[in-house]
Design an enzyme around this catalytic site. Structure first.
Site, PDB file in Angstrom:
ATOM      1  N   LYS A 162       0.831  -1.201   0.000  1.00 17.27           N
ATOM      2  CA  LYS A 162       0.000   0.000   0.000  1.00 17.27           C
ATOM      3  C   LYS A 162       0.873   1.262   0.000  1.00 17.27           C
ATOM      4  O   LYS A 162       2.094   1.214   0.173  1.00 17.27           O
ATOM      5  CB  LYS A 162      -0.923   0.002   1.223  1.00 17.27           C
ATOM      6  CG  LYS A 162      -1.931  -1.147   1.248  1.00 17.27           C
ATOM      7  CD  LYS A 162      -2.894  -1.068   0.089  1.00 17.27           C
ATOM      8  CE  LYS A 162      -4.104  -1.983   0.256  1.00 17.27           C
ATOM      9  NZ  LYS A 162      -3.780  -3.412   0.335  1.00 17.27           N
ATOM     10  N   GLN A 163       0.210   2.414  -0.144  1.00 19.27           N
ATOM     11  CA  GLN A 163       0.941   3.682  -0.199  1.00 19.27           C
ATOM     12  C   GLN A 163       1.791   3.877   1.059  1.00 19.27           C
ATOM     13  O   GLN A 163       2.961   4.235   0.976  1.00 19.27           O
ATOM     14  CB  GLN A 163      -0.044   4.848  -0.370  1.00 19.27           C
ATOM     15  CG  GLN A 163      -0.745   4.881  -1.714  1.00 19.27           C
ATOM     16  CD  GLN A 163      -2.059   4.117  -1.705  1.00 19.27           C
ATOM     17  OE1 GLN A 163      -2.213   3.122  -0.991  1.00 19.27           O
ATOM     18  NE2 GLN A 163      -3.020   4.569  -2.502  1.00 19.27           N
TER      19      GLN A 163
END
Length: 372
Positions: free
Chosen positions: A181-182
């Site tokens: 994920k980011q």
């Protein structure tokens, strides 16, 4: 050359804070989870943020908190990771799928109302690949039909639709922090809501149903061990401070891909809706024309050291879903057609130009080899 599909962006500051926690007396239920939650509430301007051990756990707690149970129906998308449906299957509620929009790959909002019945309890939307759903329109439908809205923003932390941040416009929302994920906490998730009732229930349920007063060994309800620990939260504190920087890094990589894939026959680059005023990229997914052997291209890229995956396999065609509900091919044709054409290319914050050039070169070769 070997190019990984994804990879976390960890600096010395994250390492130092994790070591600091290891030297402290708190490894769980300590000050770092509170600090992380506070940073999230401030950034997203919401009343409550509740840290949990995964995005899936966060979604499950919201289903419980909203009283969704056996016999209820939840309208959602079949084009997502399975957790966005599993979360209400855990409570024996039934998924009612709506096919997706051809361009955004999010749920087709225009098709939601026709699926509403007397059993419908909620709408669960997914901000696919970081593209935020038009929550204004979803909320109109929900308010008209007295439905709750869960926003699965596990892939969209920092994205905005019409200037409003994803995860903040439903009755509740969830972010996820898996390493691809980011931002990451290794494993982990965060619930967002402005409802005191939802927040209090989720805080209790994540910690074995413990009373909100925090009284030790006093449990008001059946709960779960869904807590985020202090080591995860320490990672989250620093990653949250770096969120804007990370979003900019990922935008740089997306821009490079867009530039180098421009005009490549047979490839459609990701579409960004005009109402998406900020895109927080989760993955970079291209679509191949129907006369190209997508699976053969995937294999070619893999054999050349390039991490790549088909994103997503439709939820309704997963074996257990077909067995439970009798779903079959062609039930959701747009989802299925797009699913059969997608390739997630390597995508992470620090991907180099040389790596991107190599990926694009091999993608072009694969297309040429497997075009029919």
């Amino acid at each position: 050359m070997k190019v990984n599909l994804s990879g976390p962006d960890i600096t010395q500051k994250e390492i130092d804070l994790v070591v600091e926690v290891l030297k402290s007396k708190y490894l769980s239920i300590g000050p770092k989870i509170q600090e992380f939650e506070q940073k999230v509430t401030e950034y997203f301007q919401v009343k409550h943020a509740i840290g949990v051990n995964s995005g899936t756990s966060g979604l499950h707690l919201l289903v419980k908190a909203l009283g969704i149970t056996e016999g209820d129906e939840v309208i959602t998308t079949p084009f997502s990771f399975v957790a966005s449906t599993n979360c209400f299957l855990f409570e024996k509620a039934k998924p009612v799928f709506v096919d997706i929009d051809e361009n955004t790959m999010n749920i087709d909002i225009n098709k939601i109302e026709e699926k509403i019945t007397k059993k419908t309890k909620a709408i669960l939307v997914v901000d696919v690949f970081g593209q935020p759903v038009n929550m204004e329109e979803v909320n109109k439908i929900a308010n008209k039909n007295n439905l709750k809205v869960i926003e699965d923003s596990c892939e969209a932390i920092g994205s905005e639709n019409k200037g409003i941040k994803a995860g903040t416009l439903g009755d509740c929302g969830v972010f996820a922090f898996y390493p691809n994920k980011q931002i990451t906490t290794g494993e982990g998730g965060m619930i967002l809501t402005n409802s005191d009732e939802i927040a209090n229930l989720c805080r209790s349920l994540r910690s074995q149903g413990r009373a909100v007063t925090g009284t030790w060994l006093h449990h008001d309800r059946l709960g779960y061990n869904y807590r985020m620990n202090e080591l995860q939260a320490a990672l989250g504190v620093v990653q949250m401070e770096r969120l804007d920087e990370i979003i900019e890094k990922r935008q740089r990589v997306a821009n490079l891909y867009n530039e180098k894939l421009e005009g490549v026959t047979g490839v459609t680059v990701p579409y960004i809706d005009s109402e998406t005023t900020r895109m927080s990229w989760f993955v970079y997914v291209v679509r191949l024309d129907s006369n190209i052997g997508r699976n053969s291209v995937l294999k070619y890229l893999t054999n050349n050291g390039i991490g790549c995956k088909p994103y997503f396999t439709p939820i309704h065609l997963q074996p257990y879903m077909k067995e439970m509900f009798g779903f079959k091919e062609n039930d959701f044709p747009i989802t299925e057609r797009i699913s059969n054409s997608t390739i997630a290319l390597p995508f992470h914050n620090n991907l180099t130009i040389d790596e991107i050039d190599y990926v694009v070169k091999k993608l072009k070769e694969g297309i040429k080899l497997y075009k029919y």
